[in-house]
Design a protein around this motif. Structure first.
Motif, PDB file in Angstrom:
ATOM      1  N   VAL A   1     -28.999 -42.354 -28.345  1.00 33.65           N
ATOM      2  CA  VAL A   1     -27.566 -42.269 -28.078  1.00 33.65           C
ATOM      3  C   VAL A   1     -26.886 -43.449 -28.752  1.00 33.65           C
ATOM      4  O   VAL A   1     -27.490 -44.498 -28.970  1.00 33.65           O
ATOM      5  CB  VAL A   1     -27.287 -42.299 -26.569  1.00 33.65           C
ATOM      6  CG1 VAL A   1     -27.848 -41.055 -25.908  1.00 33.65           C
ATOM      7  CG2 VAL A   1     -27.841 -43.558 -25.925  1.00 33.65           C
ATOM      8  N   PRO A   2     -25.581 -43.311 -29.085  1.00 32.97           N
ATOM      9  CA  PRO A   2     -24.879 -44.392 -29.770  1.00 32.97           C
ATOM     10  C   PRO A   2     -24.946 -45.697 -28.997  1.00 32.97           C
ATOM     11  O   PRO A   2     -24.899 -45.719 -27.765  1.00 32.97           O
ATOM     12  CB  PRO A   2     -23.433 -43.860 -29.850  1.00 32.97           C
ATOM     13  CG  PRO A   2     -23.588 -42.378 -29.837  1.00 32.97           C
ATOM     14  CD  PRO A   2     -24.756 -42.112 -28.937  1.00 32.97           C
ATOM     15  N   ALA A   3     -25.096 -46.788 -29.750  1.00 35.64           N
ATOM     16  CA  ALA A   3     -25.194 -48.101 -29.125  1.00 35.64           C
ATOM     17  C   ALA A   3     -23.858 -48.520 -28.539  1.00 35.64           C
ATOM     18  O   ALA A   3     -22.798 -48.075 -28.953  1.00 35.64           O
ATOM     19  CB  ALA A   3     -25.642 -49.131 -30.171  1.00 35.64           C
ATOM     20  N   ARG A   4     -23.906 -49.394 -27.545  1.00 35.61           N
ATOM     21  CA  ARG A   4     -22.693 -49.946 -26.959  1.00 35.61           C
ATOM     22  C   ARG A   4     -22.762 -51.452 -27.087  1.00 35.61           C
ATOM     23  O   ARG A   4     -23.813 -52.051 -26.856  1.00 35.61           O
ATOM     24  CB  ARG A   4     -22.565 -49.560 -25.482  1.00 35.61           C
ATOM     25  CG  ARG A   4     -22.422 -48.092 -25.257  1.00 35.61           C
ATOM     26  CD  ARG A   4     -22.060 -47.818 -23.808  1.00 35.61           C
ATOM     27  NE  ARG A   4     -23.051 -48.344 -22.892  1.00 35.61           N
ATOM     28  CZ  ARG A   4     -24.156 -47.699 -22.547  1.00 35.61           C
ATOM     29  NH1 ARG A   4     -24.423 -46.533 -23.067  1.00 35.61           N
ATOM     30  NH2 ARG A   4     -24.997 -48.244 -21.676  1.00 35.61           N
ATOM     31  N   ARG A   5     -21.611 -52.059 -27.361  1.00 32.15           N
ATOM     32  CA  ARG A   5     -21.586 -53.512 -27.459  1.00 32.15           C
ATOM     33  C   ARG A   5     -21.158 -54.104 -26.142  1.00 32.15           C
ATOM     34  O   ARG A   5     -20.293 -53.563 -25.488  1.00 32.15           O
ATOM     35  CB  ARG A   5     -20.607 -53.932 -28.547  1.00 32.15           C
ATOM     36  CG  ARG A   5     -21.058 -53.487 -29.932  1.00 32.15           C
ATOM     37  CD  ARG A   5     -20.270 -54.163 -31.004  1.00 32.15           C
ATOM     38  NE  ARG A   5     -20.538 -55.573 -31.010  1.00 32.15           N
ATOM     39  CZ  ARG A   5     -19.797 -56.480 -31.640  1.00 32.15           C
ATOM     40  NH1 ARG A   5     -18.760 -56.119 -32.297  1.00 32.15           N
ATOM     41  NH2 ARG A   5     -20.100 -57.760 -31.613  1.00 32.15           N
TER      42      ARG A   5
ATOM     43  N   PRO B   1     -19.305 -40.810 -24.506  1.00 35.12           N
ATOM     44  CA  PRO B   1     -20.019 -39.972 -23.529  1.00 35.12           C
ATOM     45  C   PRO B   1     -20.145 -40.615 -22.155  1.00 35.12           C
ATOM     46  O   PRO B   1     -20.305 -39.922 -21.156  1.00 35.12           O
ATOM     47  CB  PRO B   1     -21.400 -39.778 -24.178  1.00 35.12           C
ATOM     48  CG  PRO B   1     -21.563 -40.951 -25.102  1.00 35.12           C
ATOM     49  CD  PRO B   1     -20.187 -41.240 -25.614  1.00 35.12           C
ATOM     50  N   ASP B   2     -20.042 -41.939 -22.095  1.00 38.74           N
ATOM     51  CA  ASP B   2     -20.182 -42.628 -20.807  1.00 38.74           C
ATOM     52  C   ASP B   2     -18.869 -42.706 -20.030  1.00 38.74           C
ATOM     53  O   ASP B   2     -18.880 -42.954 -18.821  1.00 38.74           O
ATOM     54  CB  ASP B   2     -20.714 -44.048 -21.022  1.00 38.74           C
ATOM     55  CG  ASP B   2     -22.109 -44.044 -21.620  1.00 38.74           C
ATOM     56  OD1 ASP B   2     -22.908 -43.175 -21.243  1.00 38.74           O
ATOM     57  OD2 ASP B   2     -22.387 -44.891 -22.484  1.00 38.74           O
TER      58      ASP B   2
ATOM     59  N   GLN C   1      -9.868 -48.238 -27.942  1.00 35.16           N
ATOM     60  CA  GLN C   1      -9.969 -46.980 -28.669  1.00 35.16           C
ATOM     61  C   GLN C   1     -11.293 -46.275 -28.378  1.00 35.16           C
ATOM     62  O   GLN C   1     -11.423 -45.079 -28.650  1.00 35.16           O
ATOM     63  CB  GLN C   1      -9.837 -47.258 -30.172  1.00 35.16           C
ATOM     64  CG  GLN C   1      -9.618 -46.052 -31.033  1.00 35.16           C
ATOM     65  CD  GLN C   1      -9.701 -46.351 -32.511  1.00 35.16           C
ATOM     66  OE1 GLN C   1     -10.296 -45.598 -33.255  1.00 35.16           O
ATOM     67  NE2 GLN C   1      -9.114 -47.453 -32.955  1.00 35.16           N
ATOM     68  N   ARG C   2     -12.266 -46.993 -27.845  1.00 35.64           N
ATOM     69  CA  ARG C   2     -13.523 -46.357 -27.476  1.00 35.64           C
ATOM     70  C   ARG C   2     -13.296 -45.202 -26.509  1.00 35.64           C
ATOM     71  O   ARG C   2     -14.040 -44.241 -26.490  1.00 35.64           O
ATOM     72  CB  ARG C   2     -14.482 -47.375 -26.850  1.00 35.64           C
ATOM     73  CG  ARG C   2     -15.027 -48.386 -27.830  1.00 35.64           C
ATOM     74  CD  ARG C   2     -15.742 -49.505 -27.096  1.00 35.64           C
ATOM     75  NE  ARG C   2     -16.322 -50.464 -28.022  1.00 35.64           N
ATOM     76  CZ  ARG C   2     -15.647 -51.445 -28.601  1.00 35.64           C
ATOM     77  NH1 ARG C   2     -14.355 -51.585 -28.351  1.00 35.64           N
ATOM     78  NH2 ARG C   2     -16.234 -52.284 -29.428  1.00 35.64           N
ATOM     79  N   LYS C   3     -12.282 -45.346 -25.658  1.00 38.28           N
ATOM     80  CA  LYS C   3     -11.947 -44.261 -24.734  1.00 38.28           C
ATOM     81  C   LYS C   3     -10.705 -43.512 -25.183  1.00 38.28           C
ATOM     82  O   LYS C   3     -10.685 -42.280 -25.166  1.00 38.28           O
ATOM     83  CB  LYS C   3     -11.740 -44.811 -23.326  1.00 38.28           C
ATOM     84  CG  LYS C   3     -11.401 -43.721 -22.306  1.00 38.28           C
ATOM     85  CD  LYS C   3     -11.461 -44.229 -20.878  1.00 38.28           C
ATOM     86  CE  LYS C   3     -11.196 -43.084 -19.904  1.00 38.28           C
ATOM     87  NZ  LYS C   3     -11.354 -43.523 -18.488  1.00 38.28           N
ATOM     88  N   TYR C   4      -9.668 -44.224 -25.594  1.00 34.83           N
ATOM     89  CA  TYR C   4      -8.382 -43.612 -25.926  1.00 34.83           C
ATOM     90  C   TYR C   4      -8.177 -43.621 -27.440  1.00 34.83           C
ATOM     91  O   TYR C   4      -7.657 -44.584 -28.009  1.00 34.83           O
ATOM     92  CB  TYR C   4      -7.250 -44.351 -25.216  1.00 34.83           C
ATOM     93  CG  TYR C   4      -7.396 -44.327 -23.718  1.00 34.83           C
ATOM     94  CD1 TYR C   4      -7.052 -43.195 -22.983  1.00 34.83           C
ATOM     95  CD2 TYR C   4      -7.899 -45.436 -23.034  1.00 34.83           C
ATOM     96  CE1 TYR C   4      -7.201 -43.168 -21.600  1.00 34.83           C
ATOM     97  CE2 TYR C   4      -8.040 -45.420 -21.651  1.00 34.83           C
ATOM     98  CZ  TYR C   4      -7.690 -44.280 -20.943  1.00 34.83           C
ATOM     99  OH  TYR C   4      -7.844 -44.251 -19.577  1.00 34.83           O
TER     100      TYR C   4
ATOM    101  N   CYS D   1     -20.430 -48.968 -32.024  1.00 41.07           N
ATOM    102  CA  CYS D   1     -20.208 -48.007 -30.953  1.00 41.07           C
ATOM    103  C   CYS D   1     -19.815 -46.670 -31.592  1.00 41.07           C
ATOM    104  O   CYS D   1     -20.132 -46.397 -32.741  1.00 41.07           O
ATOM    105  CB  CYS D   1     -19.134 -48.521 -30.005  1.00 41.07           C
ATOM    106  SG  CYS D   1     -17.527 -48.734 -30.818  1.00 41.07           S
ATOM    107  N   THR D   2     -19.075 -45.834 -30.866  1.00 47.48           N
ATOM    108  CA  THR D   2     -18.713 -44.509 -31.383  1.00 47.48           C
ATOM    109  C   THR D   2     -17.412 -44.503 -32.184  1.00 47.48           C
ATOM    110  O   THR D   2     -17.062 -43.475 -32.765  1.00 47.48           O
ATOM    111  CB  THR D   2     -18.582 -43.503 -30.229  1.00 47.48           C
ATOM    112  OG1 THR D   2     -17.619 -43.998 -29.284  1.00 47.48           O
ATOM    113  CG2 THR D   2     -19.925 -43.306 -29.530  1.00 47.48           C
ATOM    114  N   VAL D   3     -16.684 -45.618 -32.236  1.00 48.48           N
ATOM    115  CA  VAL D   3     -15.388 -45.644 -32.927  1.00 48.48           C
ATOM    116  C   VAL D   3     -15.469 -45.237 -34.403  1.00 48.48           C
ATOM    117  O   VAL D   3     -14.565 -44.560 -34.905  1.00 48.48           O
ATOM    118  CB  VAL D   3     -14.725 -47.031 -32.765  1.00 48.48           C
ATOM    119  CG1 VAL D   3     -13.543 -47.198 -33.724  1.00 48.48           C
ATOM    120  CG2 VAL D   3     -14.243 -47.215 -31.325  1.00 48.48           C
ATOM    121  N   PRO D   4     -16.519 -45.599 -35.164  1.00 43.55           N
ATOM    122  CA  PRO D   4     -16.570 -45.137 -36.561  1.00 43.55           C
ATOM    123  C   PRO D   4     -16.600 -43.615 -36.725  1.00 43.55           C
ATOM    124  O   PRO D   4     -16.444 -43.115 -37.835  1.00 43.55           O
ATOM    125  CB  PRO D   4     -17.868 -45.774 -37.085  1.00 43.55           C
ATOM    126  CG  PRO D   4     -18.044 -46.995 -36.258  1.00 43.55           C
ATOM    127  CD  PRO D   4     -17.596 -46.585 -34.891  1.00 43.55           C
TER     128      PRO D   4
END
Length: 328
Positions: free
Chosen positions: A324-328, A133-134, A49-52, A247-250
C-alpha cells in the motif's frame, strides 16, 4: 551539465504552486514558500491535499509590489491578505504538523469564512477524488472548518521549527520535513518510461510538479541525486538529507485536482525505489537544507561539491510485492 530548470514555491501548504524565475533562499527555505497553512479549527491539525484534493484549486497569487497574497478560486471573489502580516494584531494558535506542535498566527475570521465556503463549494469534487484509503472523504463527513495560519520569521522568537539538529538557526516553514526539495528530470523520465512500458500508467506520463518539489534540475543521470551530499546552485550551497518518502498526492493532477484512474506512481515507487533502512516507503526527490543564503535563478549551474562515499551509499531494494502507498 546539470542546471536549475524550474523553481516552484507553494505559498499556502497543499494548495496550488507559483512558478518563479528567481528566488531568495535563507534560513527559512525559499522566500514565500509554505509560510501559510490551513488547520482544522477544532483540532489545530494541518489540513492536507492528502485528503482534500480540491486544495489544488485554491490558487494563491503573490503581488510583490503591493506585498499581498490573494486567495483565488473559480467560484469565489479573491480574498486579499498581507504577504507579511503584522503579527502584533493577530491571535497566536497552536498548530499540529505531523508530530510537531508549532506556535503560529491566525489570519482571522474573514479568511476562515472564505475557506469554509471554498470547501463547501468543492465538496463533491473531494468526494469523487478522494485518494487516501486511510481517511477518505465521505458524504456524511461534517463540513471542513478551516483557519488560515502564518509562520512568522523564527528570528522573532515565536515560530520555531528546526530543520536539522546539527544546523542551528535553519528552520522549516510548513513543509513536511526539510525546508526545500530537489527533483531531477532524468529520474522522472526513467520512472515515466517504466510506467508506460510496464502498462502501469495506461500510456500516461506525469510531470515533475506532481511531487511538489521546489527546485527542478536537468542534465543529470537518473537517480544520481540520491547520492549527493553537498550541492551549489547560484549563490547558495545546499546539504542533501535523503530521498523523500511519497504518499498518494503524486497520483493527483496538480492543476485540476483529479486523481489518476490508474492509481498514480506511488505503488511503483514502493516496489522499485524503497530502501532497506525504511522499508515499504517509495521514494522520489530529495530533502534539502540550505547551508548559506543568496539568490538562485533558472538556468543556474548545479555543482555537486560532495557525494556520499561509495561505501555508505544505499541502493534501492525491490519489494516482494507492491505494498500500500507509504505515509509520511
Amino acid at each position: 551539465m546539470a542546471s536549475l530548470s524550474a523553481i516552484h514555491i507553494f505559498p499556502v501548504k497543499s494548495c496550488h504552486y507559483v512558478q518563479v524565475e528567481e528566488c531568495k533562499v535563507h534560513h527559512l527555505g525559499l522566500e514565500n514558500d509554505r509560510r501559510f497553512m490551513l488547520i482544522d479549527e477544532r483540532t489545530g491539525r494541518f489540513i492536507s491535499q492528502r485528503k482534500y484534493s480540491s486544495m489544488i484549486l485554491l490558487r494563491p497569487v503573490i503581488d510583490l509590489d503591493k506585498e499581498t497574497l490573494s486567495l483565488t478560486s473559480d467560484r469565489q471573489a479573491p480574498l486579499v491578505l498581507p504577504l507579511h502580516p503584522d503579527t502584533s494584531a493577530l491571535q497566536k494558535r497552536s498548530a499540529q504538523l505531523w508530530k510537531n506542535t508549532l506556535t503560529v498566527f491566525d489570519l482571522g475570521d474573514e479568511a476562515a469564512a472564505w475557506l469554509s465556503e471554498f470547501f463547501q463549494l468543492h465538496r463533491d469534487h473531494d468526494i469523487q477524488n478522494s485518494h487516501n484509503p486511510d481517511d477518505p472523504v465521505k458524504d456524511n463527513d461534517s463540513l471542513v472548518k478551516a483557519r488560515l495560519v502564518y509562520a512568522e520569521d523564527p528570528k522573532k522568537g515565536v515560530y520555531q521549527n528546526p530543520a536539522h539538529v546539527k544546523l542551528p538557526g535553519v528552520h522549516s516553514p510548513f513543509t513536511d520535513w526539510s525546508p526545500i526539495s530537489f527533483g531531477c528530470e532524468a529520474s522522472l523520465d526513467a520512472m515515466n518510461t517504466d510506467l508506460v512500458n510496464q502498462g502501469i500508467s495506461q500510456g500516461a506520463k506525469i510531470p515533475l510538479i506532481r511531487f511538489r518539489n521546489n527546485i527542478s534540475i536537468s542534465g543529470t543521470t537518473p537517480w544520481e541525486e540520491e547520492n549527493w551530499l553537498v550541492v551549489k546552485i547560484g549563490e547558495v550551497t545546499f546539504y542533501v538529507i535523503r530521498p523523500i518518502a511519497r504518499c498518494t498526492v503524486p497520483g493527483v493532477d496538480q492543476d485540476t485536482g483529479i486523481k489518476d484512474s490508474w492509481g498514480g506512481p506511488t505503488p511503483y515507487l514502493v516496489k522499485h525505489r524503497q530502501f532497506a533502512e525504511k522499508p515499504n516507503e517509495g521514494r522520489f526527490c530529495v530533502d534539502v537544507v540550505p547551508l548559506t543564503s543568496g539568490t538562485i535563478h533558472v538556468g543556474d549551474k548545479v555543482q555537486v561539491l560532495e557525494r556520499i562515499p561509495t561505501e555508505y551509499q544505499q541502493q534501492p531494494v525491490k519489494a516482494d510485492q507492491p505494498n500500500v502507498p507509504a505515509r509520511r
